[in-house]
Design a protein around this motif. Structure first.
Motif, PDB file in Angstrom:
ATOM      1  N   THR A  76      61.667  22.055  -6.284  1.00  0.00           N
ATOM      2  CA  THR A  76      62.463  21.066  -5.590  1.00  0.00           C
ATOM      3  C   THR A  76      63.921  21.524  -5.588  1.00  0.00           C
ATOM      4  OG1 THR A  76      62.936  18.692  -5.401  1.00  0.00           O
ATOM      5  CG2 THR A  76      62.886  19.623  -7.632  1.00  0.00           C
ATOM      6  N   VAL A  77      64.830  20.637  -5.239  1.00  0.00           N
ATOM      7  CA  VAL A  77      66.234  21.004  -5.090  1.00  0.00           C
ATOM      8  C   VAL A  77      67.035  20.517  -6.292  1.00  0.00           C
ATOM      9  CG1 VAL A  77      66.068  20.962  -2.588  1.00  0.00           C
ATOM     10  CG2 VAL A  77      66.734  18.875  -3.807  1.00  0.00           C
ATOM     11  N   LEU A  78      68.296  20.920  -6.334  1.00  0.00           N
ATOM     12  CA  LEU A  78      69.242  20.424  -7.328  1.00  0.00           C
ATOM     13  C   LEU A  78      70.174  19.411  -6.665  1.00  0.00           C
ATOM     14  CD1 LEU A  78      70.511  20.776 -10.233  1.00  0.00           C
ATOM     15  CD2 LEU A  78      72.207  22.176  -9.086  1.00  0.00           C
ATOM     16  N   PRO A  79      70.395  18.267  -7.300  1.00  0.00           N
ATOM     17  CA  PRO A  79      69.706  17.792  -8.487  1.00  0.00           C
ATOM     18  C   PRO A  79      68.277  17.373  -8.166  1.00  0.00           C
ATOM     19  CG  PRO A  79      71.204  16.117  -7.676  1.00  0.00           C
ATOM     20  CD  PRO A  79      71.451  17.338  -6.852  1.00  0.00           C
ATOM     21  N   SER A  80      67.424  17.397  -9.180  1.00  0.00           N
ATOM     22  CA  SER A  80      66.020  17.056  -8.991  1.00  0.00           C
ATOM     23  C   SER A  80      65.876  15.532  -9.003  1.00  0.00           C
ATOM     24  CB  SER A  80      65.171  17.696 -10.095  1.00  0.00           C
ATOM     25  OG  SER A  80      65.688  17.389 -11.380  1.00  0.00           O
ATOM     26  N   THR A  81      66.343  14.938  -7.923  1.00  0.00           N
ATOM     27  CA  THR A  81      66.375  13.485  -7.798  1.00  0.00           C
ATOM     28  C   THR A  81      65.947  13.093  -6.400  1.00  0.00           C
ATOM     29  OG1 THR A  81      67.721  11.549  -8.351  1.00  0.00           O
ATOM     30  CG2 THR A  81      68.782  13.252  -7.040  1.00  0.00           C
ATOM     31  N   THR A  82      65.467  11.866  -6.255  1.00  0.00           N
ATOM     32  CA  THR A  82      64.789  11.456  -5.030  1.00  0.00           C
ATOM     33  C   THR A  82      65.673  11.556  -3.794  1.00  0.00           C
ATOM     34  OG1 THR A  82      63.311  10.016  -6.271  1.00  0.00           O
ATOM     35  CG2 THR A  82      63.581   9.532  -3.935  1.00  0.00           C
ATOM     36  N   ALA A  83      66.898  11.062  -3.858  1.00  0.00           N
ATOM     37  CA  ALA A  83      67.752  11.047  -2.673  1.00  0.00           C
ATOM     38  C   ALA A  83      67.951  12.449  -2.120  1.00  0.00           C
ATOM     39  CB  ALA A  83      69.099  10.404  -3.007  1.00  0.00           C
ATOM     40  N   ALA A  84      68.285  13.392  -2.988  1.00  0.00           N
ATOM     41  CA  ALA A  84      68.519  14.762  -2.540  1.00  0.00           C
ATOM     42  C   ALA A  84      67.232  15.424  -2.075  1.00  0.00           C
ATOM     43  CB  ALA A  84      69.153  15.572  -3.664  1.00  0.00           C
ATOM     44  N   ALA A 243      55.563  16.542  -4.466  1.00  0.00           N
ATOM     45  CA  ALA A 243      56.427  15.582  -5.161  1.00  0.00           C
ATOM     46  C   ALA A 243      57.878  15.970  -4.965  1.00  0.00           C
ATOM     47  CB  ALA A 243      56.078  15.538  -6.652  1.00  0.00           C
ATOM     48  N   ASP A 244      58.759  15.040  -5.299  1.00  0.00           N
ATOM     49  CA  ASP A 244      60.195  15.305  -5.174  1.00  0.00           C
ATOM     50  C   ASP A 244      60.799  15.853  -6.461  1.00  0.00           C
ATOM     51  OD1 ASP A 244      59.673  12.897  -6.417  1.00  0.00           O
ATOM     52  OD2 ASP A 244      61.300  11.796  -5.434  1.00  0.00           O
ATOM     53  N   HIS A 245      60.162  15.566  -7.599  1.00  0.00           N
ATOM     54  CA  HIS A 245      60.659  16.031  -8.902  1.00  0.00           C
ATOM     55  C   HIS A 245      59.619  15.705  -9.939  1.00  0.00           C
ATOM     56  CE1 HIS A 245      61.365  11.836  -9.996  1.00  0.00           C
ATOM     57  NE2 HIS A 245      61.986  11.680  -8.835  1.00  0.00           N
ATOM     58  N   GLY A 246      59.767  16.291 -11.128  1.00  0.00           N
ATOM     59  CA  GLY A 246      58.962  15.897 -12.272  1.00  0.00           C
ATOM     60  C   GLY A 246      59.729  14.928 -13.144  1.00  0.00           C
ATOM     61  N   VAL A 247      59.142  14.589 -14.287  1.00  0.00           N
ATOM     62  CA  VAL A 247      59.737  13.581 -15.175  1.00  0.00           C
ATOM     63  C   VAL A 247      59.637  14.054 -16.623  1.00  0.00           C
ATOM     64  CG1 VAL A 247      59.625  11.184 -15.964  1.00  0.00           C
ATOM     65  CG2 VAL A 247      59.064  11.722 -13.594  1.00  0.00           C
ATOM     66  N   VAL A 248      60.694  13.788 -17.381  1.00  0.00           N
ATOM     67  CA  VAL A 248      60.654  13.967 -18.835  1.00  0.00           C
ATOM     68  C   VAL A 248      60.963  12.621 -19.480  1.00  0.00           C
ATOM     69  CG1 VAL A 248      61.290  16.401 -18.776  1.00  0.00           C
ATOM     70  CG2 VAL A 248      63.083  14.676 -18.917  1.00  0.00           C
ATOM     71  N   ASP A 249      60.299  12.311 -20.579  1.00  0.00           N
ATOM     72  CA  ASP A 249      60.570  11.074 -21.300  1.00  0.00           C
ATOM     73  C   ASP A 249      61.697  11.301 -22.304  1.00  0.00           C
ATOM     74  OD1 ASP A 249      58.595   9.831 -19.893  1.00  0.00           O
ATOM     75  OD2 ASP A 249      57.206   9.588 -21.577  1.00  0.00           O
ATOM     76  N   GLU A 368      61.236  19.299 -14.568  1.00  0.00           N
ATOM     77  CA  GLU A 368      61.833  18.479 -13.515  1.00  0.00           C
ATOM     78  C   GLU A 368      61.816  19.157 -12.151  1.00  0.00           C
ATOM     79  OE1 GLU A 368      65.544  16.438 -15.619  1.00  0.00           O
ATOM     80  OE2 GLU A 368      64.905  18.305 -16.568  1.00  0.00           O
ATOM     81  N   VAL A 369      61.898  20.483 -12.136  1.00  0.00           N
ATOM     82  CA  VAL A 369      62.097  21.215 -10.883  1.00  0.00           C
ATOM     83  C   VAL A 369      60.796  21.658 -10.219  1.00  0.00           C
ATOM     84  CG1 VAL A 369      63.027  23.385  -9.958  1.00  0.00           C
ATOM     85  CG2 VAL A 369      64.427  21.966 -11.464  1.00  0.00           C
ATOM     86  N   ARG A 370      59.783  21.981 -11.004  1.00  0.00           N
ATOM     87  CA  ARG A 370      58.556  22.533 -10.423  1.00  0.00           C
ATOM     88  C   ARG A 370      57.586  21.397 -10.085  1.00  0.00           C
ATOM     89  NH1 ARG A 370      57.515  27.798 -10.947  1.00  0.00           N
ATOM     90  NH2 ARG A 370      55.340  27.589 -11.605  1.00  0.00           N
ATOM     91  N   VAL A 371      57.180  21.368  -8.811  1.00  0.00           N
ATOM     92  CA  VAL A 371      56.315  20.293  -8.322  1.00  0.00           C
ATOM     93  C   VAL A 371      55.074  20.896  -7.670  1.00  0.00           C
ATOM     94  CG1 VAL A 371      58.221  18.673  -7.999  1.00  0.00           C
ATOM     95  CG2 VAL A 371      57.540  20.169  -6.100  1.00  0.00           C
ATOM     96  N   PRO A 372      53.972  20.154  -7.640  1.00  0.00           N
ATOM     97  CA  PRO A 372      52.752  20.689  -7.033  1.00  0.00           C
ATOM     98  C   PRO A 372      52.859  20.763  -5.512  1.00  0.00           C
ATOM     99  CG  PRO A 372      52.420  18.409  -7.710  1.00  0.00           C
ATOM    100  CD  PRO A 372      53.779  18.806  -8.206  1.00  0.00           C
ATOM    101  N   LEU A 373      52.097  21.660  -4.944  1.00  0.00           N
ATOM    102  CA  LEU A 373      51.884  21.693  -3.493  1.00  0.00           C
ATOM    103  C   LEU A 373      50.399  22.001  -3.285  1.00  0.00           C
ATOM    104  CD1 LEU A 373      53.092  21.429  -0.677  1.00  0.00           C
ATOM    105  CD2 LEU A 373      53.332  23.920  -0.654  1.00  0.00           C
ATOM    106  N   ILE A 374      49.615  20.941  -3.289  1.00  0.00           N
ATOM    107  CA  ILE A 374      48.159  21.071  -3.221  1.00  0.00           C
ATOM    108  C   ILE A 374      47.730  21.060  -1.762  1.00  0.00           C
ATOM    109  CG2 ILE A 374      45.976  19.991  -3.898  1.00  0.00           C
ATOM    110  CD1 ILE A 374      47.591  18.747  -6.272  1.00  0.00           C
TER     111      ILE A 374
END
Length: 382
Positions: A76-84, A243-249, A368-374
């Protein structure tokens, strides 16, 4: 810079190529992802489903995990957030070109931070703030039915006008409703470019964490819906799940309060960005020496657990792609991207609700940056 920024290679597959390649496949044109020709294309965007999140919970998503090959991952892009990220998906451009460079960014004309998801108003028109035409507009011009399927509450939002213009919006209250709506579009028979948005997992991750039972239940539901949709979609349909980004808790004991060190906030006018990717905007009155001292205070304090870079360093590294002149002032003077499992907060903020969020994203970590492309249907690899 005291820590090398993890800049992806220019040739690495990116989220920016997903919708663009899908549209190209409808006319049999060669494309960046090498997608085979398709009659219609469906891109399912699962907000917050990182490649690592999916792989670590593969037993709860047997269909999706079983379909994802090792190479079915993009950045995904920087920042790894939905809007961007969503703006990059729907325009095919990096944030520096389309202008949505973060979650909360500076509207310099009005000296305020603006929320790029739900903070649109008359002072910041989405039709002009987002600078690039969308791929839906291109699809419509080519005679392709461009359709967005999402929750009803997003149908007329400013963010929708910013990044989804050119498509007709079809509301679906639940996951099941949205997949049924997609089947309805495909059954119409005309070539279609369908974008289907799933926000539920991201919402659950923010509230309860991606390792929670609630998140796992939604992942299982998503897996079943996609498997059912794939069985019923018309022959010749190409399906991509991304996806647009991953998640960390980030638990509360990992919160870092920047106001605890006055030297980190003296001279900072606005604290923008988000907890794992701060964008700090300095007071205009700071002279060069004072700016340099502020940068060094941050590097001395935080370089052991975060990437700390000035706007100029980030642009030179290509983290935002090519940056349009009118976009450059929207980027923070100093960027602080969490490298370890922390989140930054300012206890002086008027609204501190974000501190209750467990699932976080925005930074440069692989999670956060690597997302699937199935790839399924007409796009399935041989």
């Amino acid at each position: 810079m005291s820590a090398m920024l993890p800049v992806p290679a220019d040739t690495a597959p990116r989220l920016t190529a997903v919708l663009d390649s899908s549209l190209a496949s409808l006319t049999g044109v060669s494309n960046a992802l090498g997608l085979a020709p398709a009659r219609s294309a469906v891109v399912v965007l699962v907000d917050g489903l990182g490649a690592a999140n999916l792989r670590q919970r593969a037993g709860h998503a047997r269909h999706l995990a079983g379909a994802m090959a090792k190479r079915d991952v993009v950045s995904t892009v920087l920042p790894s957030t939905t809007a961007a990220a969503l703006a990059s998906l729907t325009t095919g451009a990096m944030p520096g070109a389309h202008g949505l460079v973060g979650y909360r960014t500076l509207d310099r004309a009005h000296d305020r931070l603006v929320n790029q998801l739900n903070g649109w108003d008359a002072g910041m028109r989405p039709e002009t703030w987002q600078l690039r035409p969308t791929l839906f507009e291109a699809a419509t011009a080519d005679g392709v039915d461009a359709v967005v399927i999402g929750a009803p509450r997003y149908a007329d939002s400013g963010f929708t006008r910013a990044v989804l213009r050119g498509a007709r919006y079809v509301p679906g209250l639940t996951m099941a409703d949205r997949f049924e709506a997609a089947l309805g579009v495909l059954d119409g028979g005309a070539p279609a470019l369908v974008y289907l948005y799933i926000p539920e997992l991201d919402q659950a991750a923010h509230a309860d964490g991606w390792e929670s039972d609630r998140w796992l239940g939604l992942l299982e539901q998503l897996d079943a819906e996609i498997a059912s949709f794939e069985r019923r979609m018309p022959r010749g349909t190409g399906l991509l799940v991304t996806a647009d980004h991953g998640v960390v808790d980030v638990p509360a004991h990992r919160h870092v309060f920047i106001d605890a060190k006055p030297e980190l906030v003296d001279g900072v006018r606005h604290v923008g960005g988000e907890p794992r990717f701060l964008q700090l905007y300095f007071e205009d009155s700071l002279d060069a020496a004072s700016r340099a001292r502020l940068v060094e205070h941050w590097r001395a304090s935080e370089s052991g657990r975060s990437w700390v870079a000035t706007r100029e360093e980030a642009i030179a590294a290509g983290l935002f792609g090519e940056v349009a002149p009118e976009v450059e002032p929207r980027i923070g003077d100093l960027l602080v991207a969490a490298r370890s499992g922390i989140a930054y907060y300012d206890r002086r903020a008027a609204d501190r609700q974000a501190e209750s969020m467990i699932g976080q994203h925005g930074s440069l970590s692989d999670e956060e940056v690597r997302v699937p492309l199935i790839r399924r249907g007409a796009y399935q690899r041989s």
